[in-house]
Write a protein that holds these residues in place. Structure first.
Motif, PDB file in Angstrom:
ATOM      1  N   GLU A 283       0.824  -1.206   0.000  1.00  0.00           N
ATOM      2  CA  GLU A 283       0.000   0.000   0.000  1.00  0.00           C
ATOM      3  C   GLU A 283       0.859   1.258   0.000  1.00  0.00           C
ATOM      4  OE1 GLU A 283      -3.154  -0.039  -0.562  1.00  0.00           O
ATOM      5  OE2 GLU A 283      -3.002  -2.219  -0.627  1.00  0.00           O
ATOM      6  N   LYS A 284       1.982   1.190   0.754  1.00  0.00           N
ATOM      7  CA  LYS A 284       2.886   2.342   0.809  1.00  0.00           C
ATOM      8  C   LYS A 284       3.400   2.672  -0.591  1.00  0.00           C
ATOM      9  CE  LYS A 284       4.371   3.138   5.354  1.00  0.00           C
ATOM     10  NZ  LYS A 284       3.117   3.438   5.962  1.00  0.00           N
TER      11      LYS A 284
ATOM     12  N   SER B 208       0.780   4.120  -3.141  1.00  0.00           N
ATOM     13  CA  SER B 208       0.278   5.477  -2.998  1.00  0.00           C
ATOM     14  C   SER B 208       1.037   6.470  -3.873  1.00  0.00           C
ATOM     15  CB  SER B 208       0.343   5.905  -1.536  1.00  0.00           C
ATOM     16  OG  SER B 208       1.661   5.835  -1.088  1.00  0.00           O
TER      17      SER B 208
ATOM     18  N   SER C 121       1.566   7.357  -7.410  1.00  0.00           N
ATOM     19  CA  SER C 121       0.977   6.935  -8.686  1.00  0.00           C
ATOM     20  C   SER C 121       1.995   6.988  -9.811  1.00  0.00           C
ATOM     21  CB  SER C 121      -0.230   7.806  -9.012  1.00  0.00           C
ATOM     22  OG  SER C 121       0.181   9.157  -9.057  1.00  0.00           O
TER      23      SER C 121
END
Lengths: 273, 322
Positions: free
Chosen positions: A234-235, A238, A240
């Motif tokens: 997830e880190k 984030s 993009s």
């Protein structure tokens, strides 16, 4: 090896063209390979593909012990064996294949600095999570690392490796860090890479360099590997522009050639899509 | 305003504000950021709040004391002493990258040249630390740091059987020379790495390069290369002159001058001689008392002891004659 002998060898290797039967060795892709090794191996594969140099991927359970430096991956080219991305980049340069010739001095200095940033923070963080986080070490790293060996060798080798990595973490001052701090470091490193990349297609202008290969190897592996928690993925997700960067390299260097020669023993693992 | 921050670090020599890279980084950053720290320059790591140097004693209870340069810098930044305030996000990223470059490429060679290379270690490093660390730690600490640093190199290179030697030196120095050249190219003709004012990256570069520039080492391959890079050499001397003017005036000779800023009791003359003499005197008087009062009698011991050796000696002579 003495300096004279080394110069002699590099002359010979410069004279030989890149052979068709060059081989890259790594641990078993399905059952054995760990996050950090997988990332390094993918970085070398991406680099060689960017250079347009054919290489066959060969999985061996004892790849770590075959490597001259004890680190995977390594390539076997002609009668030479070279391990790790840095020396492989130098080796291909001696053969006349280089991705960073178009850069000026300052850009080259920055490229080297960012490569060390990835090695210093991402690679160390991967090693920390693999071997120093209790859950990951017990559920993933030790069983996978020792999967080719039988009892009692599997336990001995896995604990020996874990002990070695932990001592290394102590020596470089990472032993006192908590898992949250390590995630924070990864985040900081991604932030720096993301800032540097900005809206460019590659880190330096329109052409990929070895830095792009290294960043791709690590980020792609972090994005596609299943660990005990999803926090790391997830880190990375984030950011993009980093995500788009990984997709771009995957599409331009891995997908078309995979369709053309699927029998090559290609082992990149799952795709981002 | 709370009490000033207290910073403990290794004391200086050879015209440097401190002999230790980490201490130099923190000192330089504090100067660049204008942080009002009270600096204690000491030579006994056991007197610092964390047991290692450098160390920053903070006023907050939950932070306690910090010793890693990066943590100290982050703490100073939180206290609004920020030397990186003017940097763009991209320059911040570059700082992180170049600090990694220093740590991965230059630091191992720096450790090697100061602590592992046997000639430099015996003639310069161990000598300085042994002369400056107070008794009895001066017998213990230099060797302990030496072993720790060698271990560290072994672990970082991933080779547990690593022995200091030509091959290792060549590999480490190759990386370090490349790193210095890259830094020199990046610096170009600028005054500091990001324009006209110093940032945390400058503190790191200064901490790694200035020991090489100032300490006179018998085996100085790294120094020769640094001296050939004019802009880097000039850059380090500039920082020394601008930010540490008092250190620069000190004589840069081999014999280390007695430092006025270090704590007073370390400077007592003949301290160790007096200690040894007093221990000898105490032992002598105790032994004398024991003999005089008859607690220990030495009457019988000689007879038994002399009889033994004489016997064997005569035998030995006989054997030789045969």
């Amino acid at each position: 090896m003495s300096l004279a002998a080394e110069a002699f060898v590099s002359q010979i290797s410069a004279a030989d063209p890149w052979p068709e039967n060059a081989t890259l060795y790594q641990p078993l892709g399905e059952d054995q390979i760990l996050l950090s090794d997988c990332a390094s191996s993918l970085a070398v594969q991406a680099y060689l593909r960017m250079c347009n140099l054919p290489v066959q991927v060969c999985c061996r359970p004892n790849a770590e012990y075959m490597s001259p430096s004890g680190k995977v991956p390594f390539v076997h080219v002609g009668n030479q064996v070279v391990s790790e991305l840095g020396p492989i980049v130098q080796f291909t340069k001696a053969k006349g294949h280089s991705l960073s010739d178009g850069l000026d001095d300052i850009q080259r200095a920055e490229m080297k600095a960012y490569m060390e940033l990835v090695n210093n923070m991402l690679l160390t963080a991967e090693l920390y999570i693999q071997w120093c986080d209790y859950n990951t070490a017990a559920e993933i790293s030790r069983p996978r690392y020792s999967s080719p060996y039988s009892w009692p060798l599997n336990h001995i080798l896995a604990y020996q490796k874990q002990w070695e990595v932990r001592r290394k973490m102590t020596a470089i001052g990472w032993a006192g860090k908590s898992l949250e701090q390590v995630y924070e470091d990864v985040s900081q490193c991604c932030q720096a890479l993301s800032q540097r990349l900005g809206t460019q297609p590659y880190f330096f202008n329109k052409q990929p360099t070895e830095l792009d290969a290294l960043v791709f190897g690590h980020l792609f592996t972090l994005l596609t590997t299943r660990l005990t928690s999803d926090e790391l993925r997830e880190k990375v997700k984030s950011y993009s522009n980093l995500l788009a960067f990984c997709r771009r390299i995957e599409q331009s260097y891995f997908e078309d050639s995979q369709a053309g020669s699927s029998s090559r023993g290609f082992s990149k693992g799952p795709s981002l899509f | 305003m709370a009490a000033p921050l207290e910073l403990y670090c290794w004391k200086g020599a050879w015209g440097l504000p401190s002999v230790d890279t980490d201490s130099l980084i923190v000192l330089a950053y504090a100067k660049f950021a204008g942080a009002p720290v009270k600096v204690h320059k000491i030579t006994n790591p056991w007197r610092s709040p964390t047991g290692v140097l450098p160390s920053l004693k903070t006023t907050e209870k939950n932070t306690g004391s910090l010793s890693k340069p990066s943590n100290i810098i982050i703490h100073l930044r939180k206290q609004k002493y920020n030397a990186d305030y003017d940097l763009s996000a991209k320059e911040g990223a570059d700082t992180l990258a170049f600090v990694s470059l220093l740590e991965e490429k230059l630091l191992p060679a720096l450790i090697y040249t100061l602590w592992v290379d046997s000639k430099n270690y015996v003639d310069v490093t161990r000598r300085w630390y042994a002369e400056n660390i107070p008794f009895p730690l001066n017998f213990l600490l230099p060797n302990r740091i030496h072993t720790q640093q060698l271990d560290r190199l072994r672990l970082v290179r991933g080779d547990p059987t690593l022995e200091p030697g030509e091959q290792l030196e060549k590999e480490l120095y190759y990386d370090a020379l490349e790193c210095m050249t890259l830094l020199s190219q990046r610096l170009g003709s600028q005054k500091f790495f990001f324009g006209d004012s110093p940032s945390s990256l400058d503190a790191y570069v200064f901490g790694h390069l200035s020991p090489l520039l100032k300490i006179k080492l018998p085996n100085g391959k790294l120094q020769q290369h640094l001296n050939s890079l004019d802009n880097l050499r000039q850059y380090c001397s500039n920082i020394l002159v601008l930010y540490f003017p008092s250190e620069d005036r000190e004589p840069t000779s081999h014999n280390v001058s007695v430092h006025s800023e270090s704590s007073d009791f370390d400077n007592e003359p003949h301290k160790r001689r007096n200690q040894i003499l007093s221990v000898l005197f105490a032992l002598g008087s105790m032994l004398g008392y024991a003999i005089l009062t008859g607690i220990v009698s030495i009457q019988r011991v000689p007879q038994a002891a002399i009889a033994g050796p004489q016997h064997t000696e005569s035998r030995g002579e006989e054997d030789e004659d045969e």
